[in-house]
Design an enzyme around this catalytic site. Structure first.
Site, PDB file in Angstrom:
ATOM      1  N   ASN A  91       0.719  -1.295  -0.263  1.00  0.00           N
ATOM      2  CA  ASN A  91       0.134  -0.213   0.119  1.00  0.00           C
ATOM      3  C   ASN A  91       0.740   1.147   0.168  1.00  0.00           C
ATOM      4  O   ASN A  91       0.432   1.848   0.936  1.00  0.00           O
ATOM      5  CB  ASN A  91      -1.324  -0.252   0.920  1.00  0.00           C
ATOM      6  CG  ASN A  91      -0.592  -0.557   2.943  1.00  0.00           C
ATOM      7  OD1 ASN A  91       0.800  -0.373   2.473  1.00  0.00           O
ATOM      8  ND2 ASN A  91      -1.197   0.447   3.245  1.00  0.00           N
ATOM      9  N   ASP A 304       3.221  -5.912  11.943  1.00  0.00           N
ATOM     10  CA  ASP A 304       1.876  -4.811  11.092  1.00  0.00           C
ATOM     11  C   ASP A 304       2.550  -3.459  11.209  1.00  0.00           C
ATOM     12  O   ASP A 304       2.023  -2.486  11.263  1.00  0.00           O
ATOM     13  CB  ASP A 304       0.753  -5.346  11.346  1.00  0.00           C
ATOM     14  CG  ASP A 304      -0.575  -4.021  10.632  1.00  0.00           C
ATOM     15  OD1 ASP A 304       0.055  -3.593   9.431  1.00  0.00           O
ATOM     16  OD2 ASP A 304      -1.010  -4.277  11.441  1.00  0.00           O
ATOM     17  N   GLY A 323      -2.787   2.210  13.060  1.00  0.00           N
ATOM     18  CA  GLY A 323      -1.344   1.896  13.056  1.00  0.00           C
ATOM     19  C   GLY A 323      -0.759   2.227  14.440  1.00  0.00           C
ATOM     20  O   GLY A 323      -0.967   3.274  14.456  1.00  0.00           O
TER      21      GLY A 323
END
Length: 434
Positions: A91, A304, A323
């Site tokens: 992304n 992540d 995030g």
């Protein structure tokens, strides 16, 4: 040719002590009485040595979002955390959905030289879920992509997901799914439950994750292809993966460090460092994912790592980005959540943070045994150390860590990548900082 290094007295995966000689990019010897001539002696007495850590789920943001992270700054964060390889999520801008973009990411990683940066290709063009990206071209490129994901977006169309599984089967690829039904999570702000009701925040139901996992394991079984479930976070998801594995489905799953340690109660303070996708869940879910990792239902730990500029977090909760950064803290969090609780031994940590992620991603030269003739990709960790985690512990461009001010055990002391020290005495080497 890199300098020869002789690490003395390290405990291999928490077991017997041995000296480890590194020369010309490989482990030249393991044992006692090794030839010290010409080698730099590194005191590793009392340190654990693990195969270099491998992260199957990292967001490096470059190209396109360099205000959050770059391949170089993310590589520095990874090295300080004990990582020698990371898989970069697609992304970016442009999205990594063509051979050209993944080869650009590969080249940026090679230029940084601190860790192996392996690109992940997007499943669909622009991660929009409408038509398949150039899967075959990315697989055949110099980047040799084997993992494909629209992470950040679920591949919600079952026909597109089926076709993707069919396509990658031809070259033994794997589809890594961000399991989240978009309709069930529209406007969601945190885990759905008592706390979300008390705070008046739109809930993020567990079934949004579980329903996609259930669908996808059945599709993978039907196609006979490989599925990987990203950042699994609920007790029900653990049950589904356990059921699928008993059926013989080719499915693997990951859990993040933050889902092993943190719960939804942290949202009560509206500190956006705790806003993440999928959200922090109930304590019951934390216990379930810990048990799933301990019994092998969950295969790996993946960070992540999701950096954001300060302004994306220093705002009201609803407007904040999802995030957390996690590369520098991951091993220490796993130590706290899994080793100190007696759920994993250090040999298990080597499996879930190095060997298995390297195997899932088909990354040669990583996750290998600590033995003579093997590539020198190593992490030396002091389990007796520890302290308050702070901004000074971060080496990336962003500081959105949920662990700031929290005491964590352990400390990464040395990291060796391709036979070279990238971290020495807990700090980036001069070459790594250049």
């Amino acid at each position: 040719m890199s300098e020869a290094l002789l690490f003395t007295g390290a405990r291999i995966e928490g077991g017997a002590s041995a000296d480890i000689l590194v020369a010309d990019g490989v482990i030249a010897g393991v044992g006692s009485g090794l030839d010290r001539r010409g080698a730099r002696i590194v005191d590793a007495d009392g340190l654990l040595v693990l195969p270099g850590l491998v992260d199957l789920h990292t967001h490096l943001r470059e190209p396109g979002y360099e205000d959050s992270e770059t391949v170089l700054t993310g590589s520095r964060a990874a090295a300080v955390g004990g990582y020698t390889a990371v898989f970069a999520m697609p992304n970016t801008s442009p999205v990594a959905d063509t051979a050209g973009v993944v080869e650009q990411e590969l080249a940026l990683g090679e230029a940084a030289g601190l860790v192996t940066v392996q690109p992940i290709g997007a499943v669909t063009v622009g991660q929009k879920g409408e038509r398949l990206a150039e899967l075959g071209a990315m697989a055949a490129s110099r980047a040799r992509v084997r993992v494909f994901s629209d992470d950040g977006s679920c591949v919600w169309d079952p026909l597109i997901m089926r076709r993707a599984l069919e396509y990658v089967k031809a070259f033994d690829g794997v589809i890594a799914q961000h399991a989240q039904d978009p309709r069930l999570t529209a406007g969601a702000q945190m885990n759905e439950g008592t706390v979300s009701s008390e705070l008046g925040l739109a809930g993020w139901p567990a079934v949004a994750e579980e329903s996609i996992i259930a669908r996808d394991v059945l599709l993978a079984e039907h196609v006979g292809s490989r599925l990987h479930v990203c950042h699994l976070s609920t007790a029900g998801s653990v049950d589904l993966i356990r059921w699928a594995k008993k059926r013989g489905v080719q499915v693997t799953a990951e859990v993040t460090p933050h889902h092993l340690l943190l719960t939804e109660d942290l949202v009560r303070g509206y500190d956006a460092r705790f806003k993440v996708n999928p959200p922090l869940r109930r304590n019951e879910d934390v216990q379930a994912v810990r048990e799933g990792l301990a019994d092998g239902t969950i295969d790996i730990v993946a960070t992540d790592h999701a950096p954001h500029p300060a302004e994306a977090k220093a705002c009201e909760w609803q407007a904040a980005a999802n995030g957390m950064v996690g590369l520098e803290s991951a091993l220490r969090v796993v130590h706290a959540a899994m080793v100190d609780t007696g759920l994993l031994e250090w040999t298990d940590v080597a499996r879930v943070m190095s060997r298995t992620p390297a195997a899932i991603g088909q990354l040669p030269g990583h996750g290998r045994p600590i033995a003579a003739g093997e590539p020198a990709e190593l992490t030396f960790y002091d389990p007796a150390a520890g302290g308050e985690f702070g901004v000074a512990d971060l080496r990336g461009r962003s500081v959105n860590s949920p662990y700031l001010g929290r005491r964590l055990p352990g400390d990464v002391r040395f990291t060796v990548h391709a036979g070279r020290l990238t971290v020495a005495d807990g700090a980036l080497t001069e070459e790594a900082r250049a």
